[in-house]
Enzyme design. Structure first.
Site, PDB file in Angstrom:
ATOM      1  N   GLU A   1      -3.257   6.066 -12.469  1.00 44.38           N
ATOM      2  CA  GLU A   1      -4.588   5.814 -12.348  1.00 44.38           C
ATOM      3  C   GLU A   1      -5.479   7.150 -12.035  1.00 44.38           C
ATOM      4  O   GLU A   1      -6.477   7.227 -12.544  1.00 44.38           O
ATOM      5  CB  GLU A   1      -4.866   4.841 -10.938  1.00 44.38           C
TER       6      GLU A   1
ATOM      7  N   ASP B   1       0.725  -1.362  -0.011  1.00 44.44           N
ATOM      8  CA  ASP B   1      -0.041  -0.067   0.157  1.00 44.44           C
ATOM      9  C   ASP B   1       0.926   1.139   0.229  1.00 44.44           C
ATOM     10  O   ASP B   1       1.633   1.507   1.097  1.00 44.44           O
ATOM     11  CB  ASP B   1      -0.933   0.005   1.235  1.00 44.44           C
TER      12      ASP B   1
HETATM   13  C1  LIG Z   1     -10.185   1.357  -7.246  1.00 47.85           C
HETATM   14  N1  LIG Z   1      -8.799   1.431  -7.382  1.00 47.85           N
HETATM   15  C2  LIG Z   1      -8.003   1.078  -6.571  1.00 47.85           C
HETATM   16  N2  LIG Z   1      -6.631   1.589  -6.580  1.00 47.85           N
HETATM   17  C3  LIG Z   1      -5.756   1.590  -5.777  1.00 47.85           C
HETATM   18  N3  LIG Z   1      -5.603   0.526  -5.109  1.00 47.85           N
HETATM   19  C4  LIG Z   1      -6.661  -0.055  -4.836  1.00 47.85           C
HETATM   20  C5  LIG Z   1      -8.018   0.038  -5.554  1.00 47.85           C
HETATM   21  N4  LIG Z   1      -8.836  -0.751  -5.358  1.00 47.85           N
HETATM   22  C6  LIG Z   1      -8.417  -1.619  -4.441  1.00 47.85           C
HETATM   23  N5  LIG Z   1      -7.072  -1.219  -3.882  1.00 47.85           N
HETATM   24  C7  LIG Z   1      -6.201  -1.495  -2.938  1.00 47.85           C
HETATM   25  O1  LIG Z   1      -6.715  -2.853  -2.258  1.00 47.85           O
HETATM   26  C8  LIG Z   1      -6.990  -2.633  -1.033  1.00 47.85           C
HETATM   27  C9  LIG Z   1      -8.182  -3.621  -0.534  1.00 47.85           C
HETATM   28  O2  LIG Z   1      -7.793  -4.810  -0.808  1.00 47.85           O
HETATM   29  P1  LIG Z   1      -6.996  -5.722   0.199  1.00 47.85           P
HETATM   30  O3  LIG Z   1      -7.197  -5.386   1.702  1.00 47.85           O
HETATM   31  O4  LIG Z   1      -5.441  -5.239  -0.129  1.00 47.85           O
HETATM   32  O5  LIG Z   1      -7.224  -7.139  -0.126  1.00 47.85           O
HETATM   33  C10 LIG Z   1      -7.113  -1.154  -0.598  1.00 47.85           C
HETATM   34  O6  LIG Z   1      -6.981  -0.766   0.795  1.00 47.85           O
HETATM   35  C11 LIG Z   1      -6.331  -0.412  -1.779  1.00 47.85           C
HETATM   36  O7  LIG Z   1      -5.106  -0.399  -0.974  1.00 47.85           O
END
Ligand SMILES: CNc1ncnc2c1ncn2[C@@H]1O[C@H](COP(=O)(O)O)[C@@H](O)[C@H]1O
Ligand SMILES: [Zn+2]
Length: 348
Positions: free
Chosen positions: A205, A142
């Protein structure tokens, strides 16, 4: 009765390369989690963005915080990961690369190492139960947590890459793109690359990140998440596009996520078309199927209807995605599977 097109896209064998574990939690799993933790007073409206709704990207990141409150023990992670894997399999996904950020939870005593071990356990259990899907895992960094945590995460990922018989294949860089700068994370990402982890980086992004994208593309990554603002028409540049082209770096493209998160104004404006028309490796993915209320069949169908692509075109797209996976050992087997499934699909 399911419409013929729906059936085609569900039966189409698919490869999912961009799925965040906690963003992929379905409504039925959320209900089980809420029942385990009624004191949190969380309702489904707080964990998903329904059809027709839009949120800013910032609001999307608030949604992840709510889900993280619901998923904070090993039991939760095991259940969530198994449910997510089964749901992808039920949607016709034959190969899934899941990614997730290891979290330490003080209140429940969960460590980052246990977090990853639990996801790996879920993958193994699904395999033993005969779920018809191959799953690999990317450990996520992250970007909000800075350089030191990124380096620790890379070490953790390397340990697991060496001890899980090839289940951990790479590293993901994700998190709120407006926070932090990729420059600080370069040493960690370089280390990951050097030790054999594959790199999938969320890149451009949001607008105005050409400098960061330039730096990150020089590593170079093995795949790119989104890449929404790379090309010149949207404020990127030809030199960024040239770099991506030079390395033939595949893009992971998530239509619903980008439209609901408002980084793309409408489906027809999605950068899928730009890269697809160029013949560049473009892989349709879900990003967060739970949060954005979608699944991979819907994303394929959406791309087909938006850009007027035939079922044959979509077949080719799904087949080409096999070559973009981080599991070289499985490519031949997956190509074989696609060939075997083709006749049933085109008889519909
Ligand atoms: C929408 N676009 C996006 N851009 C960037 N990061 C994203 C995301 N969507 C999800 N995450 C990343 O994935 C985490 C949740 O899953 P996990 O807890 O890791 O399994 C989010 O907290 C973010 O760090
Ligand atoms: Zn993502």
């Amino acid at each position: 009765m399911e419409k013929e097109a729906d059936l085609f896209y569900r039966q189409l064998p698919k490869v999912e390369l961009h799925a965040h574990l906690n963003g992929s939690v379905s409504l039925s799993t959320i209900e089980k989690l809420v029942a385990r933790k009624p004191h949190l007073n969380i309702e489904h409206g707080m964990t998903a963005i329904r059809s027709g709704q839009r949120r800013t990207l910032d609001e999307c990141f608030q949604v992840f915080k709510v889900i993280h409150q619901l998923v904070d023990t090993e039991e939760d992670i095991l259940m969530v990961a198994k449910d997510v894997i089964r749901e992808f399999a039920a949607d016709g996904v034959k190969y899934l690369e899941l990614r997730s950020t290891p979290r330490k939870e003080k209140t429940t005593g969960m460590t980052k190492r246990r977090y990853v071990e639990t996801v790996i356990e879920a993958i193994r259990q699904c395999k033993n139960e005969g779920v018809d899907i191959e799953v690999r895992f990317l450990v996520a960094v992250d970007r909000r947590n800075g350089a030191e945590v990124a380096m620790e995460t890379v070490k953790l990922a390397e340990d697991f890459m060496l001890s899980t018989d090839g289940l951990v294949v790479g590293l993901d860089l994700s998190g709120d793109p407006t926070v932090g700068h990729g420059r600080d994370l370069l040493p960690a990402l370089q280390k990951a690359k050097n030790c054999g982890l594959k790199l999938s980086l969320h890149l451009s992004e949001v607008p105005s990140q050409a400098d960061e994208s330039e730096l990150l593309l020089n590593i170079p990554p093995d795949r790119i998440g989104h890449g929404t603002f790379l090309h010149p028409e949207v404020g990127g540049s030809q030199s960024l596009v040239d770099k991506v082209r030079k390395h033939n770096t595949p893009l992971e493209l998530c239509l619903t996520s980008n439209v609901k998160g408002q980084t793309v104004s409408s489906y027809s404006q999605h950068h899928f078309l730009y890269w697809y028309q160029m013949g560049h490796p473009s892989v349709i993915c879900t990003d967060d199927k739970g949060v954005f209320c979608t699944d991979l069949s819907k994303e394929y169908q959406l791309a087909a209807s938006t850009f007027n692509l035939s079922q044959e075109d979509m077949w080719t797209l799904s087949q080409k995605a096999i070559d973009c996976t981080f599991a070289p050992d499985l490519k031949q087997q997956l190509h074989q599977k696609w060939l075997e499934l083709r006749p049933t699909l085109f008889q519909l």
